[in-house]
Design a protein around this motif. Structure first.
Motif, PDB file in Angstrom:
ATOM      1  N   ALA A 277     -82.373  70.912  97.329  1.00  0.00           N
ATOM      2  CA  ALA A 277     -83.751  71.273  97.014  1.00  0.00           C
ATOM      3  C   ALA A 277     -84.554  70.056  96.570  1.00  0.00           C
ATOM      4  N   ASP A 278     -83.944  69.153  95.835  1.00  0.00           N
ATOM      5  CA  ASP A 278     -84.637  67.958  95.357  1.00  0.00           C
ATOM      6  C   ASP A 278     -83.798  66.760  95.773  1.00  0.00           C
ATOM      7  N   ALA A 279     -83.984  66.346  97.031  1.00  0.00           N
ATOM      8  CA  ALA A 279     -83.107  65.330  97.602  1.00  0.00           C
ATOM      9  C   ALA A 279     -83.231  63.995  96.876  1.00  0.00           C
ATOM     10  N   ALA A 280     -84.457  63.580  96.540  1.00  0.00           N
ATOM     11  CA  ALA A 280     -84.629  62.294  95.866  1.00  0.00           C
ATOM     12  C   ALA A 280     -83.952  62.294  94.505  1.00  0.00           C
ATOM     13  N   ASN A 281     -84.060  63.396  93.791  1.00  0.00           N
ATOM     14  CA  ASN A 281     -83.401  63.519  92.495  1.00  0.00           C
ATOM     15  C   ASN A 281     -81.888  63.487  92.659  1.00  0.00           C
ATOM     16  N   ALA A 282     -81.397  64.255  93.650  1.00  0.00           N
ATOM     17  CA  ALA A 282     -79.954  64.274  93.895  1.00  0.00           C
ATOM     18  C   ALA A 282     -79.444  62.881  94.247  1.00  0.00           C
ATOM     19  N   LEU A 283     -80.230  62.129  95.037  1.00  0.00           N
ATOM     20  CA  LEU A 283     -79.837  60.766  95.381  1.00  0.00           C
ATOM     21  C   LEU A 283     -79.804  59.889  94.136  1.00  0.00           C
TER      22      LEU A 283
ATOM     23  N   ALA B 144     -91.960  68.002  89.029  1.00  0.00           N
ATOM     24  CA  ALA B 144     -93.176  67.638  89.761  1.00  0.00           C
ATOM     25  C   ALA B 144     -94.320  67.332  88.801  1.00  0.00           C
ATOM     26  N   PHE B 145     -94.475  68.152  87.760  1.00  0.00           N
ATOM     27  CA  PHE B 145     -95.560  67.969  86.796  1.00  0.00           C
ATOM     28  C   PHE B 145     -95.411  66.629  86.077  1.00  0.00           C
ATOM     29  N   ALA B 146     -94.206  66.316  85.596  1.00  0.00           N
ATOM     30  CA  ALA B 146     -93.997  65.064  84.874  1.00  0.00           C
ATOM     31  C   ALA B 146     -94.225  63.862  85.774  1.00  0.00           C
ATOM     32  N   LEU B 147     -93.764  63.924  87.006  1.00  0.00           N
ATOM     33  CA  LEU B 147     -93.901  62.782  87.910  1.00  0.00           C
ATOM     34  C   LEU B 147     -95.361  62.498  88.255  1.00  0.00           C
ATOM     35  N   VAL B 148     -96.144  63.538  88.576  1.00  0.00           N
ATOM     36  CA  VAL B 148     -97.528  63.264  88.979  1.00  0.00           C
ATOM     37  C   VAL B 148     -98.325  62.705  87.809  1.00  0.00           C
ATOM     38  N   HIS B 149     -98.074  63.194  86.602  1.00  0.00           N
ATOM     39  CA  HIS B 149     -98.841  62.683  85.465  1.00  0.00           C
ATOM     40  C   HIS B 149     -98.377  61.281  85.070  1.00  0.00           C
ATOM     41  N   LEU B 150     -97.093  60.990  85.261  1.00  0.00           N
ATOM     42  CA  LEU B 150     -96.649  59.618  85.043  1.00  0.00           C
ATOM     43  C   LEU B 150     -97.308  58.681  86.059  1.00  0.00           C
TER      44      LEU B 150
ATOM     45  N   LEU C 262     -95.279  59.612  93.673  1.00  0.00           N
ATOM     46  CA  LEU C 262     -96.127  60.665  94.238  1.00  0.00           C
ATOM     47  C   LEU C 262     -95.425  61.383  95.379  1.00  0.00           C
ATOM     48  N   ASP C 263     -94.702  60.616  96.204  1.00  0.00           N
ATOM     49  CA  ASP C 263     -94.001  61.238  97.328  1.00  0.00           C
ATOM     50  C   ASP C 263     -92.924  62.195  96.832  1.00  0.00           C
ATOM     51  N   GLU C 264     -92.174  61.765  95.814  1.00  0.00           N
ATOM     52  CA  GLU C 264     -91.130  62.646  95.288  1.00  0.00           C
ATOM     53  C   GLU C 264     -91.749  63.897  94.672  1.00  0.00           C
ATOM     54  N   ALA C 265     -92.808  63.692  93.885  1.00  0.00           N
ATOM     55  CA  ALA C 265     -93.463  64.846  93.257  1.00  0.00           C
ATOM     56  C   ALA C 265     -93.988  65.814  94.298  1.00  0.00           C
ATOM     57  N   ASP C 266     -94.588  65.270  95.363  1.00  0.00           N
ATOM     58  CA  ASP C 266     -95.152  66.121  96.410  1.00  0.00           C
ATOM     59  C   ASP C 266     -94.048  66.905  97.104  1.00  0.00           C
ATOM     60  N   ALA C 267     -92.936  66.233  97.399  1.00  0.00           N
ATOM     61  CA  ALA C 267     -91.829  66.914  98.082  1.00  0.00           C
ATOM     62  C   ALA C 267     -91.255  68.030  97.214  1.00  0.00           C
ATOM     63  N   VAL C 268     -91.065  67.760  95.922  1.00  0.00           N
ATOM     64  CA  VAL C 268     -90.525  68.773  95.016  1.00  0.00           C
ATOM     65  C   VAL C 268     -91.506  69.939  94.886  1.00  0.00           C
TER      66      VAL C 268
END
Length: 928
Positions: free
Chosen positions: A59-65, A839-845, A861-867
């Motif tokens: 579900a969250d590939a970037a996070n899993a990576l 997603a919320f934490a990433l976009v505001h960061l 932004l890309d990771e936040a958008d994907a999530v």
């Protein structure tokens, strides 16, 4: 640890290893291998996630990576410093010389240069030094992903070429006898490869074995004619002629030309697709094991693989086909008969006496319906004939001493697609894989689980139907996939016949369980199978043994690591038909609904702790959807059952897929009926799922639930509904009115639910502060909310509170402090698999960094958008689009800035704090 990798060696020519040694878990070896292959170069996040998970992305590939990278760094110890983050991904900061693959390739190149310079002895030493780098099959423990297969094949080709170079150098240095044994072994492993044949012919001839050299040529000529319809190359034919005339330098005079025995196996008439690794495995096992059994579901290609392995194994091969025997027949009698051995009633002894005379490979094809007698025969032969090996095919293992089982898996999508195209061209030679046909062919291969027989039957339909039509008609696959070759066994002429054959061999408890398992969607656990399928003649305590037997018979696919089981889609559809025929579908679906309602009621309250309960519900997401579907079906009957399920799953939906829960609760409530208290709970849940994107329906649901609970005299739930109504106040309405609702609820809730609702009240007051831009007042509220949620064992909401704290700190001008808090919130949300919080934490960061003049935030932004897209969170998608607009404006790209800003506004609508909406609407996508 030197940052250039000095002193560290990474090894891929065998198992994945590092020197100095490190304990590498299986999960990090594919990642390390992919980075090592690109030593010194950056490998993008997309490339790495594709390498690790292919099309089955988490579900969250970037996070899993990122988690996998962290594990790898820890595992590497001091060498972990060499794994560095570099946009757009990661780099292993070592020179190519630190990788055994590069050292091998460089050593081979050096040896060939020495040979070209006339130094054959030096070249031989160089090649042998290069081959010493190999410790086994390349990337042996790096998994079975497509890229791993390609790289293994490439490296194996390089190794084979180097092995051939070494053997040729033995001839050049006057040592032909030393090369013969290795060349014979290489020829057996690669019987259609001409260079080893040429070298073996030369080695035999120069060792005084002219007749044997000519036999080798004759054997190759027959193999090429039988399998490919080809002749040996002109070069090889010329060499054979020269050997016959004794005109090759370096060979003694010796007249002899021995006859060649015709092969005992049928010639292959179709290409073998996608089984190179399987062939290698089978041949490797046959070198050491006396009994090798190929197991797998019907139609997976066990017979084809066994025959090809037997062809390549060489020697005296005997094929016995057991499929024509009736179930339970005596396998020994069939073996003796097909070997042409008179038995006089002692068939096993007669077969053993016949086979004991010389080394032989006995291929027993299709043992499953005579498995007991086949096992007894094989056990007898192994003990009576020390030089006999057995290669068996069966849908279940023989279970004899010394047996090695090789599970033949369905084809991966790329290989399945190649098979489809190959067989489609047999009936329609002009068929091509292009932009129009490729998606449909891939869809067919996926729907058919990569089962070769099913794919071949589907490909035969290309003569009359386009692939897209075939894919569309697979909902009735058993009617579509008929018409196999007339010469095929009856059980292989239709897809239904394949499954009928397996089904009819099952005893009644296994038949019963198989059809009942069809009610599951996406897999199940053993307790679920016992609860749902254990009724009537099959009691819950009787489910375990037939389930394991179905695994043994290749009809159920186990996941030992996760403790779950599943059916292939085709088997599931077949079992569903059998379930309907037995008249048990309704009862099974009712039991399935009741089981997952109880599961939701038991695990739902624990979801907020983000532990095993959260993971268990996520694993059963498909079953939860199936239970909702059945609750909505007219057959379900009682609306209370559906509402109970919806209320039970509310915590799961709230932390994961709010949109999915919104749709389910809307449909369940729309079905009408239901006890007032249960209906009020469902209405409350519908309002809660919509608090971030309130609609007229969600607002009305929250208020209706409040009215119902007040009418029922339920003070606690009325207080909760009041909080849900107040939650809408983060965007519009009278903030003080909402604050009054919160204060009233806080007084009535006390420490209900471990204090979670008191924490929520603090959370909502913080939202009201953020709404009006009272950032300094919001900061202590968010700190208190985080503390209260942690005390209530709700780490997800605690992480969400921390993210909002970061927003408040940023608004209050405390950017440095805000950045640390937002990073902490993102890390915690990632650890908890909380998509909305992440997603919320990433976009505001990202926006905080943009405000600080740092525009290198595209990956965030890309990771936040994907999530956010995966979680269906338009609010965070909007903030990501706004961030891209800001980057584009800074780079002078006004059209992109305008487009992204427009997208952000469209996604947000009115669902955002007023000050944020004002800033967005004031955004000017034109550079100064």
């Amino acid at each position: 640890m030197a940052q250039d990798g000095t002193g560290v060696v990474f090894r891929l020519l065998g198992p994945v290893e590092v020197d100095p040694p490190a304990a590498l878990a299986p999960s990090v070896r594919p990642l390390l291998a992919r980075l090592v292959l690109a030593a010194g170069r950056v490998v993008s996040v997309d490339t790495l996630t594709d390498a690790l998970w292919g099309e089955d992305l988490p579900a969250d590939a970037a996070n899993a990576l990122q988690i996998r990278v962290s594990k790898l760094r820890r595992a590497l110890g001091p060498a972990g410093d060499l794994l560095v983050t570099r946009a757009p991904g990661y780099r292993l900061a070592v020179p190519p010389e630190a990788v055994d693959v590069h050292r091998f390739e460089a050593a081979v190149a050096g040896a060939r240069a020495a040979r070209d310079a006339g130094d054959a002895a030096g070249a031989l030493r160089g090649i042998e030094a290069a081959l010493a780098w190999w410790r086994g099959p390349a990337l042996a423990d790096a998994g079975d992903a497509e890229w791993v297969g390609r790289e293994r094949h490439r490296l194996e080709e390089l190794r084979l070429a180097a092995v051939e170079d070494r053997l040729e150098l033995l001839l050049e240095t006057g040592r032909p006898a030393d090369a013969v044994a290795d060349l014979e072994r290489l020829g057996a492993e690669h019987p259609l490869r001409e260079r080893p044949v040429r070298l073996l012919m030369l080695a035999l001839y120069r060792s005084g074995r002219q007749a044997d050299a000519l036999d080798v040529h004759q054997a190759l000529r027959r193999r090429l004619a039988d399998e490919l319809g080809l002749d040996p190359s002109p070069e090889l034919r010329a060499l054979a002629e020269a050997i016959l005339r004794r005109q090759v330098p370096g060979g003694p005079s010796e007249p002899a030309l021995a006859p060649v025995t015709a092969p005992a196996l049928p010639a292959r008439v179709t290409s073998l697709v996608g089984r190179d690794d399987d062939l290698t495995t089978v041949l490797d096992q046959l070198r050491t094991a006396r009994v090798v059994t190929l197991t797998g579901p019907g139609g997976v290609g066990k017979t084809t693989l066994a025959l090809e392995a037997a062809r390549r194994a060489g020697g005296d091969v005997r094929l016995v086909r057991l499929a024509p025997l009736p179930a339970g027949a005596d396998a020994a009698g069939a073996v003796a008969q097909q070997l042409g051995v008179p038995s006089d009633g002692a068939a096993a002894d007669a077969a053993a006496a016949h086979l004991a005379a010389a080394p032989a490979l006995l291929v027993l094809d299709n043992c499953e319906h005579v498995v007991d007698s086949a096992a007894a025969l094989v056990d007898h032969l192994v003990h009576a004939c020390p030089r006999v090996r057995v290669l068996a095919t069966s849908r279940e293992a023989l279970a004899v001493a010394g047996e090695v089982q090789v599970a033949v898996a369905p084809l991966a999508v790329p290989d399945a697609t190649r098979l489809f195209v190959d067989r489609a061209r047999a009936v329609r030679p002009a068929f091509a894989l292009d932009d129009d046909t490729a998606p449909a062919v891939e869809a067919v291969c996926r729907q058919l689980d990569g089962i070769p027989l099913a794919i071949e039957l589907a490909a035969a339909r290309v003569k009359a139907l386009p692939p897209a039509e075939i894919a569309a008609r697979l909902h009735d696959r058993f009617a579509l996939l008929t018409g196999g070759p007339r010469t095929a066994e009856a059980r292989h002429r239709t897809l239904r016949a394949v499954l009928d054959w397996s089904h009819d061999l099952l005893p009644e408890p296994e038949r019963t369980l198989l059809r009942r398992l069809a009610v599951f969607r996406g897999g199940w656990t053993l307790p679920a199978a016992e609860d749902v399928c254990g009724f009537g003649a099959l009691a819950p305590g009787d489910v375990l043994d037939p389930l394991f037997r179905l695994v043994d018979r290749s009809l159920v696919v186990p996941d030992p690591a996760g403790g779950r089981f599943r059916l292939l889609v085709t088997v599931q559809e077949y079992a569903a038909e059998r379930l309907a025929e037995a008249g048990e579908a309704g009862e099974c679906r009712d039991r399935h609904l009741d089981h997952y309602t109880r599961l939701g009621e038991r695990l739902g309250p624990q979801v907020r702790a983000a532990g095993a309960a959260w993971a268990a519900l996520r694993d059963d997401a498909d079953n939860l959807r199936a239970a909702v579907d059945h609750a909505l079906a007219p057959a379900a009957g009682d609306p209370d059952r559906g509402l109970r399920l919806g209320v039970a799953l509310l915590p799961y939906w709230n932390y994961a897929q709010r949109d999915e829960g919104n749709q389910a609760l809307t449909a369940l409530l729309g079905a009408g009926g239901g006890a007032p208290a249960l209906r009020a709970k469902a209405l409350q849940g519908l309002g809660m799922l919509g608090v971030y994107y309130p609609t007229p329906a969600s607002r009305a649901a929250a208020r209706e639930s409040l009215a119902l609970f007040e009418e029922l005299g339920d003070r606690v739930d009325a207080a909760v509904s009041r909080l849900v109504v107040a939650w809408e106040g983060q965007y519009t309405g009278d903030a003080e009115e909402y604050r009054a609702l919160i204060h009233r609820s806080r007084a009535e809730l006390a420490d209900v639910d471990g204090g979670a609702w008191l924490a929520t009240a603090e959370y909502l007051e913080g939202l009201l502060d953020l709404r009006i831009g009272a950032f300094d007042e919001a900061v202590p509220r968010w700190r208190q909310a985080e503390t209260l949620f942690l005390g209530a064992d709700d780490p997800m909401m605690a992480a969400a509170s921390a993210a909002h704290l970061g927003v408040a700190l940023h608004g209050a001008g405390r950017s440095g402090e805000a950045a640390g808090v937002l990073r902490r919130a993102a890390d915690e949300s990632r650890r908890l698999h909380s998509p909305h919080g992440l997603a919320f934490a990433l976009v505001h960061l990202a926006h905080l960094r943009l405000d600080s003049g740092d525009d290198a935030v595209a990956p965030l932004l890309d990771e936040a958008d994907a999530v956010a897209r995966q979680a269906r969170n338009p609010r965070c998608q909007a903030w990501a689009a706004w961030g891209r607009a800001r980057i584009a404006r800074a780079r002078g790209d006004a059209p992109t800035a305008a487009a992204e800003a427009h997208r952000a506004q469209a996604l947000l609508g009115e669902h955002e704090f007023a000050w944020a909406l004002q800033r967005l609407r004031a955004f000017q996508p034109v550079t100064g």
